[in-house]
Every structure is written in C-alpha cells, then in structure tokens.
Design a protein around this motif. Structure first.
Motif, short mmCIF file in Angstrom:
data_model
loop_
_atom_site.label_atom_id
_atom_site.label_comp_id
_atom_site.label_asym_id
_atom_site.label_seq_id
_atom_site.Cartn_x
_atom_site.Cartn_y
_atom_site.Cartn_z
N ALA A 1 0.82 -1.21 0.00
CA ALA A 1 0.00 0.00 0.00
C ALA A 1 0.86 1.26 0.00
CB ALA A 1 -0.92 0.01 1.22
N ARG B 1 -9.71 0.86 -0.49
CA ARG B 1 -8.83 -0.15 -1.10
C ARG B 1 -7.45 -0.12 -0.48
NH1 ARG B 1 -5.09 -1.10 -5.28
NH2 ARG B 1 -4.70 1.13 -5.45
N LEU B 2 -6.93 1.07 -0.24
CA LEU B 2 -5.60 1.19 0.35
C LEU B 2 -5.57 0.68 1.78
CD1 LEU B 2 -4.53 4.69 -1.04
CD2 LEU B 2 -3.73 2.43 -1.77
N LEU C 1 -5.28 -2.97 1.52
CA LEU C 1 -3.93 -3.34 1.08
C LEU C 1 -2.88 -3.23 2.17
CD1 LEU C 1 -3.46 -1.85 -2.52
CD2 LEU C 1 -3.23 -4.25 -1.85
N ALA C 2 -3.22 -2.54 3.25
CA ALA C 2 -2.22 -2.24 4.30
C ALA C 2 -1.60 -3.49 4.90
CB ALA C 2 -2.86 -1.39 5.39
#
Length: 313
Positions: A37, A51-52, A55-56
């Motif tokens: 991310a 979304r980010l 993704l983390a």
C-alpha cells in the motif's frame, strides 16, 4: 506453526545475463518483505482510500535461487509473492517461473534483470550494504557460505491484472544474498534421520489443485490452486489459502498390529513408525481470494487422496 510448502516450477523467459569475471556461485537472493500500500493523497476518493486500507496488511517479497544451484544445467527457481496474515491464517499469491538466469552477483555487486511478458519486468542493480559474514549453508547444502545485506535500485513493475492489486511498482528494494564463499559445495538432498510426529491428508486434482489437512500444531489446512493461463509466457500464478488453529480431520485409520514373541532376534523398540493409505475423496472447497475472486475446488472419487501418519515407535 507447521511449515506448509508448495513446490512449483514452470518454464520461464528472461534475459540471459553475461557472467561476471569473478561471479560467485550458489547464489540465493531473498527480497525482504515490503508494504504494497501507498499513502493516500488528499484528493484520493473514498473508494480508493478503502482499497488502500485493505492493502495495508499485504507485503511483497521474493526469492531467486540461482541457476545450477543443485545440478549443472538447472534453471533458476524464481519467485515473487504477495502475502498477508490474518487472525487464523495466511493468504498467498505466488508468481513462479524457472528462467535460465536473471540474477548475477560477485560478492559486492550484481544485477537482477528479467521480463515475463507484460506481467513482470525487473531491471535492478544489486549493491552490498554490509560486509559479508559467515552463515550456515544455504538450503540443503554442505559447504562454506556467506551472507550479505543488499540494496536493489532500478525498475520493478508487477502487473497483476486485478482491480485490487493493480500494478505494483518499486524503484528500490532491500534483501540479502547468500552465496558460496569458497570451496566445494554439495547440495545433493539427504534423507532425514529424524522422526517427527506428523499426520497429513493430501488430495490432488492433477497438478492444478492441492488440498492438505493435518491435526498437527493445533490443526491446519491449505488449499492451493494454480492459474496456468499464462504458462505460454513462462510463468504461473499460484493462489494459496492457509487456515490455522483448528483440527479439520476426524476419525482414524484401521488399526494395524504387530506382535513378536521372544526370544526372536527382532524386537519392536522405538524407531519411527510410518503408515500411509490411499483412497477417494468427495467434497467442495471454496476460497475467496483478494484480487482474484472466488476459486472453487470440487473433488470426486477420481481425484487422488492419500493419508500418511508418522510416529515415534
């Protein structure tokens, strides 16, 4: 935690690199995990911020085992992985290939250079950031080995073809290189003399899907599905889900007994007792993979199933 492995290989395409004048041999490059991310900007949409956040928890890493590592004429074992851990398991998306040669190293400097269609392109310089130090032999080898921390600078572009992961780009990575620091190296596999208690149910659907289950280490299961749609480009994606912390099996094999009466010169005393059997398996397993969506494994009596049990005598 039990170590669950999926060994894979595919024919790959990569740039052939000229050998350095003083290149070392038996090279293994491990790319350290790095966050996927990126930080969200002020103008990032609400959907993109979500979304980010998802993704983390994901990391990018890799391992390249140099050509001729085990035997002369062998290709490299090339792998780049996207992984995440959650409360009761792991998820892995593994890009795997077997190119002729993508990595060179001389103990201080080298290069990682590869291209697999439009999916993965790498052109990075490798530079040692510390002095080499002695370490235990790499993988199953006998010999004198050294390890050095390295920095990779250049271009790394992985196009996943998914809306979730999208394209992953890096201009810099870190890692370590393990290599033969001198003398003869023997990487011939040796049979293990240890006896570890283990039980594993294995079900396979050809080479495209494998299900493993075990009551060991508080119980675990893994489902691996191969996506060979890009095999012609020299690589394969493997999608793997690990479930940990619960025993997925019940029941037991028929009892097998052995009795020896003294004073025969053969006795049952310690050692390693191993039992295995094959059979059929019916069932459906479904996994929700990030980016690649739902994948289903439907098993039937034609699929191969085996159960092995190894115990101290």
């Amino acid at each position: 935690m039990a170590k669950i492995g999926v060994v894979v290989a595919a024919i790959g395409i990569a740039f052939a690199l000229p050998a350095r004048a003083h290149a070392v041999d038996h090279v293994v490059l491990d790319i350290s995990p790095t966050r996927i991310a990126t930080a969200a900007s002020v103008k990032t949409s609400k959907q993109e911020r979500a979304r980010l956040r998802q993704l983390a928890s994901w990391r990018l890493d890799g391992r390249i085992v140099g050509r001729d590592f085990y035997r002369p004429g062998d290709a490299e074992i090339f792998g780049v992985s996207l992984t995440r851990s959650f409360s009761n398991g792991h998820e892995l998306h593994a890009f795997r290939a077997a190119p002729r040669q993508t990595v060179t190293f001389d103990g201080e400097r080298g290069r990682l250079q590869a291209r697999f269609g439009k999916t993965l392109a790498i052109d990075m310089e490798i530079v040692a950031t510390t002095a080499p130090h002695a370490v235990a032999p790499a993988l199953p080898c006998r010999g004198v080995f050294a390890e050095v921390a390295v920095r990779l600078r250049g271009t790394f572009v992985l196009r996943t073809g998914t809306r979730f992961f999208r394209t992953i780009r890096r201009a810099g990575l870190t890692g370590v290189v393990n290599f033969n620091s001198g003398g003869v190296v023997d990487c011939t596999p040796q049979s293990s003399t240890e006896c570890e208690n283990s039980s594993t149910l294995s079900v396979s659907q050809g080479a495209d899907a494998t299900l493993l289950m075990s009551p060991d280490e508080n119980g675990w299961a893994s489902l691996s599905i191969a996506d060979r749609s890009a095999a012609s480009a020299g690589y394969t994606w493997y999608h793997v889900m690990y479930a940990l912390g619960s025993n997925p099996l019940s029941g037991q094999l028929p009892t097998i007994a052995a009795h020896l009466t003294a004073p025969l010169p053969i006795q049952l005393d310690g050692g390693c007792r191993s039992t295995s059997t094959t059979g059929t398996f019916d069932g459906t397993f479904r996994a929700q993979f990030a980016g690649w969506g739902v994948r289903t494994l439907k098993l039937n009596p034609a699929d191969h199933a085996s159960y092995s049990d190894q115990r101290h005598g």
